[in-house]
Design a protein around this motif. Structure first.
Motif, PDB file in Angstrom:
ATOM      1  N   TYR A  65      55.731  10.115 -90.313  1.00 23.89           N
ATOM      2  CA  TYR A  65      54.785  10.642 -91.320  1.00 23.89           C
ATOM      3  C   TYR A  65      55.382  11.850 -92.047  1.00 23.89           C
ATOM      4  O   TYR A  65      55.274  11.973 -93.267  1.00 23.89           O
ATOM      5  CB  TYR A  65      53.462  11.014 -90.645  1.00 23.89           C
ATOM      6  CG  TYR A  65      52.556  11.844 -91.531  1.00 23.89           C
ATOM      7  CD1 TYR A  65      52.006  11.309 -92.689  1.00 23.89           C
ATOM      8  CD2 TYR A  65      52.264  13.173 -91.205  1.00 23.89           C
ATOM      9  CE1 TYR A  65      51.187  12.081 -93.515  1.00 23.89           C
ATOM     10  CE2 TYR A  65      51.455  13.940 -92.017  1.00 23.89           C
ATOM     11  CZ  TYR A  65      50.917  13.399 -93.171  1.00 23.89           C
ATOM     12  OH  TYR A  65      50.121  14.166 -93.986  1.00 23.89           O
ATOM     13  N   SER A 253      48.689   5.708 -87.481  1.00 23.82           N
ATOM     14  CA  SER A 253      49.068   4.328 -87.804  1.00 23.82           C
ATOM     15  C   SER A 253      48.936   4.132 -89.311  1.00 23.82           C
ATOM     16  O   SER A 253      48.372   4.980 -90.012  1.00 23.82           O
ATOM     17  CB  SER A 253      48.148   3.352 -87.073  1.00 23.82           C
ATOM     18  OG  SER A 253      46.836   3.463 -87.620  1.00 23.82           O
ATOM     19  N   GLU A 254      49.405   3.005 -89.787  1.00 27.76           N
ATOM     20  CA  GLU A 254      49.321   2.740 -91.228  1.00 27.76           C
ATOM     21  C   GLU A 254      47.872   2.828 -91.715  1.00 27.76           C
ATOM     22  O   GLU A 254      47.574   3.476 -92.726  1.00 27.76           O
ATOM     23  CB  GLU A 254      49.909   1.357 -91.512  1.00 27.76           C
ATOM     24  CG  GLU A 254      50.380   1.187 -92.936  1.00 27.76           C
ATOM     25  CD  GLU A 254      51.032  -0.174 -93.153  1.00 27.76           C
ATOM     26  OE1 GLU A 254      50.794  -0.760 -94.214  1.00 27.76           O
ATOM     27  OE2 GLU A 254      51.762  -0.641 -92.245  1.00 27.76           O
ATOM     28  N   ALA A 258      46.197   5.687 -94.203  1.00 30.61           N
ATOM     29  CA  ALA A 258      45.518   5.285 -95.439  1.00 30.61           C
ATOM     30  C   ALA A 258      44.122   5.914 -95.494  1.00 30.61           C
ATOM     31  O   ALA A 258      43.690   6.429 -96.528  1.00 30.61           O
ATOM     32  CB  ALA A 258      45.428   3.759 -95.514  1.00 30.61           C
TER      33      ALA A 258
END
Ligand SMILES: *Cc1c(COP(=O)(O)O)cnc(C)c1O
Length: 349
Positions: A65, A253-254, A258
């Motif tokens: 990240y 996590s993705e 988001a």
């Protein structure tokens, strides 16, 4: 029993966090928490075993990240523990000093006092920027210089060219600690790209603000590998509970990232709403803010803080004359706060 405590500890006044100050009401905009209460699955096994000192999945997720390598990341119990580890690892009690520039975050001072490390104070300029000349004159014995950007409670960013000048000035002498607790609200302002060039840079990060996980107690220090290895010498053997690491990994996590980015956009819109509404009021100054909070100057700041408090709207008063810090809540909280303040101001006028 108190007289058995160390002299330094006896003399200490604990940090008055928003939580300790208390209050009662239904609008809580005093601790720069996120209004989003995200859900996490919590199904844990193997809690009979100790956690890893630095959980690999968590370190790798945060490194990815932040755009650094895993060797450049240390995780701890919030950014606050990062502050303490840095002071414990780099400052000799009763000999070395830290330097910081108020008005700014209160924990640098408290951690230094607890450990018996001198504090050198060089106030920010009128524009809330670094006073580089005054800092240079105060650097004797200074091992750590704390710089908060976006600065809490003023909300402004510290100029990048000044940070670079400070890193140059302190090379081989002191570590510049950039407190980036609010950087996820303005990622383009991060100094993470300077790590490559400056081995004397350390960066504090947290899951408490944009990631909406203040209660999780998870933060990070980013620095070059050598500096991280020094911190690993002083950190507790099992600093990160297993559930904390698992939830933080979900948040990184993705899908988690988001959601965080979406929530940052939402809060930025609310911040713009509050800023626009408050700026229209007679005698009120709203300072530009880059985090999830705004610093507002009122004709009578203490009275405004108190009036809001009495009406169940809990804000944060500040040491800056007539200024109140307001965290950005959900739209409903921002509307309630704006309309309350608008009515108060028109009642005085
Ligand atoms: C909230 C905050 C911290 C502490 O973050 P935690 O990870 O919750 O310990 C550090 N620095 C600043 C400027 C903050 O506002």
């Amino acid at each position: 029993m108190e007289k058995l405590a160390r002299k330094q500890v006896q003399a200490l006044t604990p940090y008055l966090s928003a939580r300790r100050i208390g209050g009662s009401g239904d609008v809580w905009l005093n601790a720069n928490e996120s209004p989003f209460d995200n859900e996490y699955k919590t199904n844990f096994t193997r809690l009979n075993r100790y956690s890893e000192c630095q959980p690999k999945d968590l370190i790798e997720a945060y490194a990815s990240y932040a755009g650094v390598s895993a060797e450049q990341v240390l995780t701890s119990r919030g950014a606050d523990e990062g502050i303490e580890l840095l002071i414990r690892a780099f400052c000799e009690p009763n000999q070395d000093a830290i330097l910081y520039c108020p008005p700014t975050y209160g924990m640098y001072a408290i951690s230094a006092e607890t450990i018996g490390v001198e504090r050198k104070i060089v106030p920010l300029t009128q524009e809330w920027q670094l006073d580089l000349t005054a800092i240079q004159a105060q650097l004797d014995n200074v091992k750590l210089v704390f710089v908060c950007s976006p600065n809490n409670p003023t909300g402004n960013l510290i100029k990048r060219e000044d940070i670079v000048a400070l890193l140059e000035m302190t090379q081989d002498k002191a570590i510049v600690v950039m407190d980036e607790a609010y950087i996820d609200f303005c990622p383009e302002a991060s100094t993470v790209d300077l790590l490559e060039q400056y081995p004397n840079l350390a960066i504090l990060r947290t899951m408490s603000k944009a990631f909406a996980l203040a209660g999780l107690r998870c933060g990070f220090t980013l620095a070059n590998e050598e500096l991280i290895n020094v911190l690993l010498k002083v950190i507790a053997p099992y600093p990160v509970p297993i559930p904390v690491a698992e939830i933080a990994c979900q948040a990184l996590s993705e899908a988690g990232l988001a959601r965080m980015k979406y929530q940052v956009l939402d809060l930025s819109a609310n911040r713009a709403y509050l800023q626009a509404g408050l700026s229209m009021l007679q005698g009120v100054t709203v300072y530009d803010g880059w985090g999830n909070y705004l610093l507002i100057q009122f004709p009578e700041g203490d009275a405004m803080f108190k009036a809001a408090w009495d009406n169940g709207i809990i804000l944060r008063n500040s040491l800056i004359k007539d200024c109140v810090r307001i965290s950005i809540g959900n739209r409903d909280e921002c509307e309630k706060t704006l309309s309350f303040i608008r009515n108060q101001i028109s009642a005085i006028a």
